[in-house]
Design a protein around this motif. Sequence first.
Motif, short mmCIF file in Angstrom:
data_model
loop_
_atom_site.label_atom_id
_atom_site.label_comp_id
_atom_site.label_asym_id
_atom_site.label_seq_id
_atom_site.Cartn_x
_atom_site.Cartn_y
_atom_site.Cartn_z
N ASP A 507 0.81 -1.22 0.00
CA ASP A 507 0.00 0.00 0.00
C ASP A 507 0.84 1.27 0.00
N TRP A 508 2.17 1.12 0.07
CA TRP A 508 2.97 2.30 0.34
C TRP A 508 3.05 3.24 -0.84
N ALA A 509 2.89 2.74 -2.07
CA ALA A 509 3.15 3.57 -3.24
C ALA A 509 1.87 4.26 -3.71
N PRO A 510 1.73 5.55 -3.42
CA PRO A 510 0.46 6.20 -3.68
C PRO A 510 0.17 6.39 -5.17
N GLY A 511 1.18 6.33 -6.01
CA GLY A 511 0.95 6.62 -7.42
C GLY A 511 0.43 5.46 -8.22
N VAL A 512 0.22 4.32 -7.61
CA VAL A 512 -0.02 3.14 -8.42
C VAL A 512 -1.32 2.42 -8.09
N ARG A 513 -2.30 3.11 -7.55
CA ARG A 513 -3.55 2.42 -7.31
C ARG A 513 -4.10 1.96 -8.67
N GLU A 514 -4.33 0.66 -8.80
CA GLU A 514 -4.71 0.00 -10.05
C GLU A 514 -5.19 0.99 -11.11
N PRO A 515 -4.28 1.51 -11.92
CA PRO A 515 -4.69 2.54 -12.87
C PRO A 515 -5.48 1.96 -14.05
N GLN A 516 -6.25 2.83 -14.66
CA GLN A 516 -7.02 2.46 -15.85
C GLN A 516 -6.81 3.57 -16.86
N HIS A 517 -6.74 3.23 -18.11
CA HIS A 517 -6.64 4.33 -19.06
C HIS A 517 -7.29 4.03 -20.39
N ILE A 518 -7.57 5.14 -21.08
CA ILE A 518 -8.18 5.05 -22.40
C ILE A 518 -7.20 5.69 -23.37
N ALA A 519 -6.87 4.96 -24.44
CA ALA A 519 -5.91 5.46 -25.42
C ALA A 519 -6.66 5.91 -26.68
N PHE A 520 -6.40 7.15 -27.07
CA PHE A 520 -7.04 7.71 -28.26
C PHE A 520 -6.07 7.65 -29.44
N THR A 521 -6.62 7.53 -30.63
CA THR A 521 -5.78 7.53 -31.83
C THR A 521 -5.69 8.93 -32.42
N THR A 522 -4.54 9.21 -32.98
CA THR A 522 -4.37 10.43 -33.76
C THR A 522 -3.53 10.07 -34.98
N ALA A 523 -3.68 10.85 -36.03
CA ALA A 523 -2.86 10.62 -37.22
C ALA A 523 -1.57 11.42 -37.14
N ASP A 524 -1.43 12.28 -36.11
CA ASP A 524 -0.24 13.13 -36.00
C ASP A 524 -0.02 13.46 -34.52
N ALA A 525 0.77 12.65 -33.87
CA ALA A 525 0.96 12.80 -32.42
C ALA A 525 1.60 14.15 -32.07
#
Length: 623
Positions: A507-525
Motif C-alpha cells: 500500500d505504500w506507493a500512492p501513485g499506483v492504485r490500479e490505474p485504468q486508461h483510455i488510449a485515443f488515436t491520432t494521425a499526428d501525435a
Amino acid sequence: MSSTETHALENRRAIATVCLSGTLEDKLTAAAAAGFDGVEIFENDLIASPWSPKQVREHCADLGLTVDLYQPFRDFEAVAPAVLAANLRRAELKFDVMEQLGADTMLVCSSVSPDAVDDDDLAAEQLHTLAERAAARGLRIAYEALAWGRFVNTYEHSWRIVRRAAHPALGLCLDSFHILSRGSDPAAIRTIPGEKLFFLQLADAPRLEMDVLQWSRHHRLFPGQGAFDLTAFTGHVRAAGYSGPLSLEVFNDVFRQADPGPAAVDAMRSLLALEESLGATTLPAAPALSGHAFTEIATAGAEVGQALAALGFAHMGQHRTKPVALWQQGEARILVNSAASGTTSDTAFDKGAGQGAGESASVVALAVESADPVASADRAQRLLAPLLPRTHSAGEADLSAVAAPDGTSVFFCRTGPGGSWLDDFAAVAGKAVDAGVTGVDHVSLTQPFDHFDEAALFYRAVLGLEPDPVTEFAAPFGLVRSRTVSGGTESGTVRIALDSALLRRGDWAPGVREPQHIAFTTADALASARVMRDLGAPLLPIPGNYYDDLDARLAPPPDLLDALRAHSILYDRDEHGVLLHFFTEILGGRVFFEVLQRIDGYAGYGAANAPVRMAAHRRSRLG
Ligand SMILES: O=C(O)c1ccc(O)c(O)c1
Ligand SMILES: [Mg+2]
C-alpha cells in the motif's frame, strides 16, 4: 452425422476438486453451481472432510454430481514383493473408500518412489494384479504417466505397460499437462484403442522454462488460458474413441485461494470455449465487433471533464434522464457519469487506497460495437457472464450489458442513425477544438492479480477476441504482467489491455492504485500534443534520461528526437513500424488518457515505455 454439422459434445464435463479453494463442501457446491456433471475427488480433500465417503456420495447425488474418479494413488508399481504386499493392502483399503464414494475408477500415478525399479515387465505384472483386485470389486485402474515419473514419464511408455499388462480393468489416464509439457507428440494417441482410454484430464499452462513438477503444481491453467494447443490435443483423444468425461485438473496457486464460485464458472467457461473450438457446440458464434462505441467513467469531480476539454473533446450531449455527459472527438466517445462516485462500482479493488476524497474516478463500463448486440449478449450469458440489470426509461435504448470478472460493465451496442444509444442524449452546443483525435485505440484495465487469467479468457471467449502472448516487465512498484486481447473488422478494432501486479501490491506507493486508461488515436501525435498543450491539457512530463537512452537504443532521426523530447512524447518500434504516444497525468486518483499514433502498422502497445510512464505518474502525483 456430417463432419460440418454443429452438435453438442457427448462427453460429460468434470472438474477435479484440487482446482478449487476451500473444503470439500465448498468445492462440490461451486462445481455443481457452475454446471459440472461430475468431479474427481482428490484424496486430501476427502481426508480433511468431516463427511464419511458415503455422505460425500449422497451429497454429490443431491447436487447432481457423479464421482468420476478417485485420485491419486501413488508409488504402486515395479517394487519388491514385500513392498507390493503393503501397496496392495493400501489399495484394498482405498477400494473400500471408493465403493462407499460410488467412484468406479482410481487414478494411479507412475511411481516416483526410490523403491521402484526400471522394469516394464514387473510394472505390467503388478498393475495386472492390482487391476485383478479392482475388477473383483467392479472397479478399474487408470494409469497416468507423471511428467516427472521416475521411470515412466511419457504417455507412450505408460501405454506400453498397460498393453503388456493386458487386463480389461486397466487402462490409461491421459493428462494434457504431462504430455504437452514434455513436448510429446499427442497425435499417436489416435492409435490407442478408445476403450483403453479410461480418463482424460485437461490442463493448460503458460510456456515456462522450469522444473516440470514445479510448473505442474503451481502454474497450470484452465484450457484456453495458457500456451498449449488443447483443441488439437482433445481432438486426438476424441478421435481415438474416448467417450469419458472432459475433466479439468488444474493445480494453480491463484485458483487455490480464489473464491471457488467464480473459479468454477471460469473453469466451465474454459470447457465451453474448448468445445466450441472442437466444433462441438450449440453456442451462437461471436458477432463481429468493430470498435469501441463508448467508454464510461464515473466521477463526481470535475477533473476528467476539464481534461477532456483540454484534449479537444466537445461536450456534445447530455443524457435525457441521467447525470451523464457525452464527450466526443472524432469517433472517440467518453461518457462521464457523475451519479456514481468512482469508488462505488469498483468492487473488485481495494477501496480508497491512495485516493483523495471526493475526487475519485474509475472506468466503470466499456461498450463495443457489435454486428448483433442481442446475439452478443445471448452468447455472453451462455458463457456464464452475469447479465446486468438495466434501468431505462420508456423510449430509451435498452442496452445489453454483462459484468466482466473485475466488475466492469461490458455493453454491446450499435452506434449510428436510427435506434442508437446516442438518441438518449440531448444535443449540447459544445465547444470543440480539433486536436486530431480520431477514435479509441484501446482501453486498459488493471486487473486484480487473482482475476488476470480469468479476465483474458472472459474477453477471448465471450467477445471472441484474440489474446496476445503474456508479457511481463519490471515496473517501479513491482512486476507487472500484461496481456492484450483484440479483434475487429475493416471498420474498426476493439483492443483491451489487461495489466496486473504479479503479487498483491503493497500500500505504500500512492501513485499506483490500479490505474485504468483510455488510449485515443491520432494521425499526428506531434500536432495533437502541440494543440493539447496550448489548450492547457495536463500532459505528463517525461525525464530527459528517457530520450538519451532512446537515442542510444533506437536512434530516431535527430529532429524527431528533439520534438519528442520537447513534447514528452514516447517512442517505440516493432517489426512493422513506429509508435508515438503521450499521456495525461492521473485524474481522480486512477484514470489517465493516452494519445497514440501507430505508424506503418505498429502492432504493440509501447510496453517498453510503461515503467517510465509509471515512474512519471508517481512524481506528478506527489507534486
Ligand atoms: O502433482 C501430482 O502429484 C499429481 C497428482 C495427480 C495427478 O493426476 C497429476 O496430474 C499430478
Ligand atoms: Mg493428472
